[in-house]
Motif scaffolding. Structure first.
Motif, PDB file in Angstrom:
ATOM      1  N   ARG A 112      -9.135   1.112  -5.539  1.00  0.00           N
ATOM      2  CA  ARG A 112      -8.464   1.623  -6.733  1.00  0.00           C
ATOM      3  C   ARG A 112      -6.966   1.714  -6.457  1.00  0.00           C
ATOM      4  NH1 ARG A 112     -10.902   6.210  -7.402  1.00  0.00           N
ATOM      5  NH2 ARG A 112      -9.266   7.640  -6.694  1.00  0.00           N
ATOM      6  N   PRO A 113      -6.165   0.930  -7.199  1.00  0.00           N
ATOM      7  CA  PRO A 113      -4.717   1.035  -7.005  1.00  0.00           C
ATOM      8  C   PRO A 113      -4.215   2.419  -7.407  1.00  0.00           C
ATOM      9  CG  PRO A 113      -5.300  -0.975  -8.183  1.00  0.00           C
ATOM     10  CD  PRO A 113      -6.524  -0.110  -8.158  1.00  0.00           C
ATOM     11  N   ARG A 114      -3.142   2.804  -6.810  1.00  0.00           N
ATOM     12  CA  ARG A 114      -2.561   4.129  -7.043  1.00  0.00           C
ATOM     13  C   ARG A 114      -1.716   4.133  -8.310  1.00  0.00           C
ATOM     14  NH1 ARG A 114       0.459   1.144  -3.866  1.00  0.00           N
ATOM     15  NH2 ARG A 114       2.754   1.220  -3.910  1.00  0.00           N
ATOM     16  N   SER A 115      -1.340   5.316  -8.722  1.00  0.00           N
ATOM     17  CA  SER A 115      -0.338   5.500  -9.773  1.00  0.00           C
ATOM     18  C   SER A 115       0.821   6.293  -9.193  1.00  0.00           C
ATOM     19  CB  SER A 115      -0.937   6.222 -10.983  1.00  0.00           C
ATOM     20  OG  SER A 115      -1.380   7.520 -10.611  1.00  0.00           O
ATOM     21  N   PHE A 116       2.004   6.051  -9.746  1.00  0.00           N
ATOM     22  CA  PHE A 116       3.188   6.732  -9.236  1.00  0.00           C
ATOM     23  C   PHE A 116       4.236   6.767 -10.334  1.00  0.00           C
ATOM     24  CE2 PHE A 116       3.088   2.291  -7.831  1.00  0.00           C
ATOM     25  CZ  PHE A 116       4.196   1.790  -8.488  1.00  0.00           C
ATOM     26  N   GLU A 167     -13.009  10.874  11.794  1.00  0.00           N
ATOM     27  CA  GLU A 167     -12.480  11.590  12.955  1.00  0.00           C
ATOM     28  C   GLU A 167     -11.979  10.652  14.044  1.00  0.00           C
ATOM     29  OE1 GLU A 167     -15.691  14.087  14.125  1.00  0.00           O
ATOM     30  OE2 GLU A 167     -15.180  15.625  12.655  1.00  0.00           O
ATOM     31  N   LEU A 168     -11.851   9.364  13.692  1.00  0.00           N
ATOM     32  CA  LEU A 168     -11.429   8.407  14.705  1.00  0.00           C
ATOM     33  C   LEU A 168      -9.917   8.342  14.842  1.00  0.00           C
ATOM     34  CD1 LEU A 168     -13.894   5.458  14.069  1.00  0.00           C
ATOM     35  CD2 LEU A 168     -13.992   7.214  15.846  1.00  0.00           C
ATOM     36  N   GLY A 169      -9.200   8.698  13.796  1.00  0.00           N
ATOM     37  CA  GLY A 169      -7.754   8.664  13.915  1.00  0.00           C
ATOM     38  C   GLY A 169      -7.081   8.440  12.577  1.00  0.00           C
ATOM     39  N   THR A 170      -5.765   8.418  12.586  1.00  0.00           N
ATOM     40  CA  THR A 170      -4.937   8.270  11.391  1.00  0.00           C
ATOM     41  C   THR A 170      -3.942   7.150  11.615  1.00  0.00           C
ATOM     42  OG1 THR A 170      -5.160  10.621  10.872  1.00  0.00           O
ATOM     43  CG2 THR A 170      -3.355   9.433   9.826  1.00  0.00           C
ATOM     44  N   LEU A 171      -3.795   6.330  10.587  1.00  0.00           N
ATOM     45  CA  LEU A 171      -2.876   5.203  10.643  1.00  0.00           C
ATOM     46  C   LEU A 171      -1.804   5.362   9.579  1.00  0.00           C
ATOM     47  CD1 LEU A 171      -5.442   2.248  10.992  1.00  0.00           C
ATOM     48  CD2 LEU A 171      -4.142   3.369  12.814  1.00  0.00           C
ATOM     49  N   SER A 172      -0.564   4.972   9.863  1.00  0.00           N
ATOM     50  CA  SER A 172       0.530   4.973   8.897  1.00  0.00           C
ATOM     51  C   SER A 172       0.534   3.626   8.190  1.00  0.00           C
ATOM     52  CB  SER A 172       1.866   5.218   9.595  1.00  0.00           C
ATOM     53  OG  SER A 172       2.911   5.239   8.659  1.00  0.00           O
ATOM     54  N   VAL A 173       0.286   3.636   6.881  1.00  0.00           N
ATOM     55  CA  VAL A 173       0.122   2.379   6.136  1.00  0.00           C
ATOM     56  C   VAL A 173       1.092   2.240   4.972  1.00  0.00           C
ATOM     57  CG1 VAL A 173      -2.310   2.190   6.761  1.00  0.00           C
ATOM     58  CG2 VAL A 173      -1.669   3.411   4.674  1.00  0.00           C
ATOM     59  N   ALA A 174       1.840   3.266   4.621  1.00  0.00           N
ATOM     60  CA  ALA A 174       2.710   3.206   3.443  1.00  0.00           C
ATOM     61  C   ALA A 174       3.754   2.109   3.599  1.00  0.00           C
ATOM     62  CB  ALA A 174       3.398   4.553   3.221  1.00  0.00           C
ATOM     63  N   VAL A 178       0.852  -1.190   0.000  1.00  0.00           N
ATOM     64  CA  VAL A 178       0.000   0.000   0.000  1.00  0.00           C
ATOM     65  C   VAL A 178       0.886   1.237   0.000  1.00  0.00           C
ATOM     66  CG1 VAL A 178      -1.765   1.277   1.285  1.00  0.00           C
ATOM     67  CG2 VAL A 178      -1.837  -1.240   1.169  1.00  0.00           C
ATOM     68  N   GLY A 179       0.436   2.264  -0.732  1.00  0.00           N
ATOM     69  CA  GLY A 179       1.208   3.494  -0.803  1.00  0.00           C
ATOM     70  C   GLY A 179       0.334   4.697  -1.067  1.00  0.00           C
ATOM     71  N   PRO A 180       0.911   5.906  -1.109  1.00  0.00           N
ATOM     72  CA  PRO A 180       0.141   7.131  -1.342  1.00  0.00           C
ATOM     73  C   PRO A 180      -0.638   7.065  -2.643  1.00  0.00           C
ATOM     74  CG  PRO A 180       2.354   7.662  -0.599  1.00  0.00           C
ATOM     75  CD  PRO A 180       2.340   6.192  -0.866  1.00  0.00           C
ATOM     76  N   GLY A 181      -1.924   7.384  -2.562  1.00  0.00           N
ATOM     77  CA  GLY A 181      -2.790   7.360  -3.729  1.00  0.00           C
ATOM     78  C   GLY A 181      -3.711   6.166  -3.785  1.00  0.00           C
ATOM     79  N   ALA A 191       0.278   0.746  -9.745  1.00  0.00           N
ATOM     80  CA  ALA A 191       0.849  -0.166  -8.759  1.00  0.00           C
ATOM     81  C   ALA A 191       0.738  -1.613  -9.175  1.00  0.00           C
ATOM     82  CB  ALA A 191       0.158   0.038  -7.410  1.00  0.00           C
ATOM     83  N   VAL A 192      -0.069  -1.909 -10.188  1.00  0.00           N
ATOM     84  CA  VAL A 192      -0.197  -3.284 -10.665  1.00  0.00           C
ATOM     85  C   VAL A 192       0.611  -3.501 -11.939  1.00  0.00           C
ATOM     86  CG1 VAL A 192      -2.421  -3.726  -9.599  1.00  0.00           C
ATOM     87  CG2 VAL A 192      -2.331  -2.625 -11.839  1.00  0.00           C
ATOM     88  N   ALA A 193       1.482  -2.550 -12.293  1.00  0.00           N
ATOM     89  CA  ALA A 193       2.321  -2.687 -13.477  1.00  0.00           C
ATOM     90  C   ALA A 193       3.576  -3.487 -13.134  1.00  0.00           C
ATOM     91  CB  ALA A 193       2.703  -1.314 -14.023  1.00  0.00           C
ATOM     92  N   ARG A 194       4.152  -4.106 -14.156  1.00  0.00           N
ATOM     93  CA  ARG A 194       5.359  -4.889 -13.984  1.00  0.00           C
ATOM     94  C   ARG A 194       6.532  -4.235 -14.721  1.00  0.00           C
ATOM     95  NH1 ARG A 194       4.513  -9.974 -11.768  1.00  0.00           N
ATOM     96  NH2 ARG A 194       2.333 -10.659 -11.653  1.00  0.00           N
ATOM     97  N   VAL A 195       7.719  -4.746 -14.441  1.00  0.00           N
ATOM     98  CA  VAL A 195       8.930  -4.151 -14.994  1.00  0.00           C
ATOM     99  C   VAL A 195       8.906  -4.154 -16.520  1.00  0.00           C
ATOM    100  CG1 VAL A 195      11.432  -4.440 -15.161  1.00  0.00           C
ATOM    101  CG2 VAL A 195      10.293  -4.732 -12.963  1.00  0.00           C
ATOM    102  N   SER A 196       8.413  -5.242 -17.128  1.00  0.00           N
ATOM    103  CA  SER A 196       8.450  -5.359 -18.590  1.00  0.00           C
ATOM    104  C   SER A 196       7.687  -4.235 -19.274  1.00  0.00           C
ATOM    105  CB  SER A 196       7.874  -6.710 -19.020  1.00  0.00           C
ATOM    106  OG  SER A 196       6.523  -6.831 -18.614  1.00  0.00           O
ATOM    107  N   GLU A 197       6.603  -3.748 -18.655  1.00  0.00           N
ATOM    108  CA  GLU A 197       5.820  -2.687 -19.281  1.00  0.00           C
ATOM    109  C   GLU A 197       6.639  -1.413 -19.432  1.00  0.00           C
ATOM    110  OE1 GLU A 197       1.903  -2.236 -17.530  1.00  0.00           O
ATOM    111  OE2 GLU A 197       2.055  -4.231 -16.668  1.00  0.00           O
ATOM    112  N   ILE A 198       7.418  -1.077 -18.416  1.00  0.00           N
ATOM    113  CA  ILE A 198       8.221   0.144 -18.480  1.00  0.00           C
ATOM    114  C   ILE A 198       9.356  -0.023 -19.480  1.00  0.00           C
ATOM    115  CG2 ILE A 198       9.542   1.785 -17.110  1.00  0.00           C
ATOM    116  CD1 ILE A 198       6.546   1.554 -16.439  1.00  0.00           C
ATOM    117  N   VAL A 199       9.972  -1.210 -19.504  1.00  0.00           N
ATOM    118  CA  VAL A 199      11.058  -1.443 -20.465  1.00  0.00           C
ATOM    119  C   VAL A 199      10.517  -1.387 -21.894  1.00  0.00           C
ATOM    120  CG1 VAL A 199      12.777  -3.115 -21.237  1.00  0.00           C
ATOM    121  CG2 VAL A 199      12.373  -2.795 -18.800  1.00  0.00           C
TER     122      VAL A 199
END
Length: 571
Positions: free
Chosen positions: A134-138, A97-104, A65-68, A156-164
């Motif tokens: 909804r998965p994030r983009s980064f 209003e119950l609180g904030t959790l760190s999840v990254a 899990v990450g920002p977005g 976030a569901v992309a793999r290395v081959s797509e970028i190459v």
């Protein structure tokens, strides 16, 4: 205990009060500002979730899990509640209003357990679940031996081959810059589009090392990936999901100095970069694929000589043994060569009047004529096994020369024709009847089973050459008479057995269905071309005899001269 019950009651009432808009009721305003839950609902209405192509359900145990990321918190009970919350840029998840959790950086399964533990005191005995809506983009970065390096936005569901693959894709055409924007460019500074796309021209001697792609993680770890192995075998271990801030580095390797060459009958021969832990099996799995690797029999591994004055080391390796003991696979180093030895399947053909004519795989030198005919479904009722024959591809080289013999023109021509014959001297009918030993076949053999036409072919020096109906028991003279009788210059009569090619001579020779009767004639040049060839041959032989006589006479004269001179000197 009373305090805990009161807190649970207050918390449940608060959640029920915050979630009233889901049931068509309006939320009260607090000093002119919308409550956090209401703002989230408004954002969901204004920015609905977009469809995203997935390989399948997201694995909660591995997804980070990450920002977005947009998470949906579902609280069951009589009055079920649903809340969507987006992980903030700081990697935190705000639950109203119950609180904030760190999840990254935590897995989705870990975040789910954390949220459950956080909300459980407020919602006792109520099921709580957290799902990824909804998965994030980064952004990730790709560098090295690629045409289009730089920063790339991905999901976030992309793999290395797509970028190459994007880095090797041709860049889209850059639209011309409007004159107003061109005027704002700083004089002497290249435009931003030029700075993003300019690179020094790559050397032709270097290639991208797709078997050694480096994935640098934000936590300082590095993975060495073999993308070619992924493309050939589908191994996802060499094509992982991307994380925020990943840097993909594609090294370069020298096509001659740093490579291993694979040759032979495999799907993907060529030049490959070497991984530090490479073995023969690793590279063959890439060059041949898993199924192709299992079909290989032998390879020749040629290790590069360590020094110019040493001899390369050559190994002959049986693949079936190596697959049973992969730990024995030899390691590879730059400059090695792998030659896959061809193991083509031997075949033989059965044509003619068999039930299933065609080409069949055989065991070279072991499969027999009878076995091949059985593979072809056996003989048809109208087949003539006596006239069957076997053709074999010529595998010998004739070392003799007709010029070194005393053959005349017709003899040399006959020798040339005879050398073109490729039939195996065997009686197929006797083999099938068990009267002769079964004959082993070899790669490329052809067994031809003709139809029993119940005819005899009469040719040569007869009035009407052609096919004559077969009558059992009749000798050769009967069929010659049916073909119009002998010509004016007959010399001999030959009967050629249809099955073995054996010859029976004379007018009283027995004849069987499918046999050929040939009536020879006196040697006459009946066409101008043949006459000219015969004349040239006679002239050539005459000149050869004259030269021979002249050579003998010259030799005798020389000897007489030497004897005369010797006698004159000794007197």
């Amino acid at each position: 205990m009373r305090h805990i019950r009161w807190s649970g009651f207050v918390g449940g009432f608060l959640w029920l009060w915050l979630a009233l808009p889901l049931y068509g009721q309006e939320l009260p305003q607090r000093q002119g500002q919308a409550l956090p839950l209401q703002r989230l609902l408004q954002q969901q209405l204004e920015h609905p979730a977009e469809g995203l192509a997935l390989e399948g359900p997201v694995d909660a145990a591995t997804y980070r899990v990450g920002p977005g990321d947009v998470l949906t918190v579902m609280i069951g009970g009589a009055f079920g509640q649903t809340l969507q919350a987006e992980v903030s840029a700081e990697g935190k998840l705000t639950l109203a209003e119950l609180g904030t959790l760190s999840v990254a950086g935590k897995t989705l399964a870990t975040v789910r357990d954390t949220v459950r533990r956080f909300l459980q005191p407020h919602f006792a005995r109520v099921p709580i679940d957290v799902v990824l809506s909804r998965p994030r983009s980064f952004y990730v970065h790709i560098t090295g031996a690629v045409p289009n390096p730089g920063r790339v936005r991905t999901a976030a569901v992309a793999r290395v081959s797509e970028i190459v693959e994007q880095a090797f894709a041709p860049p889209p055409d850059i639209p011309s810059m409007p004159s107003s924007e061109a005027a704002t460019e700083t004089p002497g500074v290249p435009p931003a589009t030029f700075l993003r796309t300019y690179r020094a021209e790559a050397s032709e001697d270097f290639m991208p090392a797709l078997r050694n792609v480096l994935l640098h993680r934000a936590d300082g770890s590095t993975l060495r990936l073999d993308l070619l192995r992924y493309y050939t075998t589908g191994s996802l271990a060499h094509n992982p999901y991307l994380l925020d801030g990943d840097v993909i580095e594609v090294p370069a390797f020298h096509a001659q100095r740093d490579a291993v060459t694979v040759q032979g009958p495999i799907p993907y021969p060529g030049t490959y970069d070497v991984r530090p832990d490479d073995t023969v099996l690793d590279l063959l799995a890439v060059a041949a694929g898993p199924d192709g690797l299992r079909r290989l029999k032998e390879i020749r591994l040629i290790h590069r000589a360590p020094t110019p004055d040493t001899v390369p080391v050559v190994q002959l390796i049986a693949l079936d043994t190596l697959l049973q003991h992969p730990e024995r696979a030899p390691s590879l180093r730059a400059g090695d060569r792998i030659i896959v030895i061809s193991t083509e399947t031997a075949t033989a053909a059965a044509y003619g009047f068999v039930r299933y004519p065609g080409t069949y795989p055989i065991e070279h030198g072991k499969t027999t004529v009878r076995q091949l005919i059985e593979l072809a479904g056996g003989l048809l009722p109208e087949a003539n096994p006596r006239a069957a024959y076997i053709e074999r591809t010529r595998s010998f080289y004739f070392k003799g020369t007709a010029q070194a013999t005393d053959l005349d023109f017709f003899g040399r021509f006959y020798l040339h024709q005879s050398l073109q014959a490729n039939r195996v001297v065997v009686n197929v009918a006797d083999i099938l009847e068990g009267k002769a030993p079964d004959l082993p076949l070899y790669d490329g053999d052809r067994v031809v089973i003709p139809r029993d036409e119940q005819t005899v072919f009469v040719t040569g020096h007869v009035a009407r050459p052609g096919y004559v109906p077969y009558h059992p028991g009749q000798p050769a003279r009967y069929y010659i008479a049916q073909a119009g009788g002998l010509g004016p210059q007959p010399r001999a009569i030959y009967v050629f057995d249809a099955g073995t090619g054996q010859v029976r001579q004379g007018p009283d020779a027995p004849v069987y269905s499918g046999d050929t009767i040939f009536v020879d004639r006196q040697p006459v040049a009946d066409t101008p071309e043949v006459a000219q060839l015969v004349l040239n041959d006679q002239i050539s032989r005459r000149q050869h005899r004259i030269l021979t006589v002249q050579t003998i006479l010259t030799g005798i004269s020389t000897i007489v001269g030497i004897v005369t001179a010797y006698a004159a000197i000794t007197r």
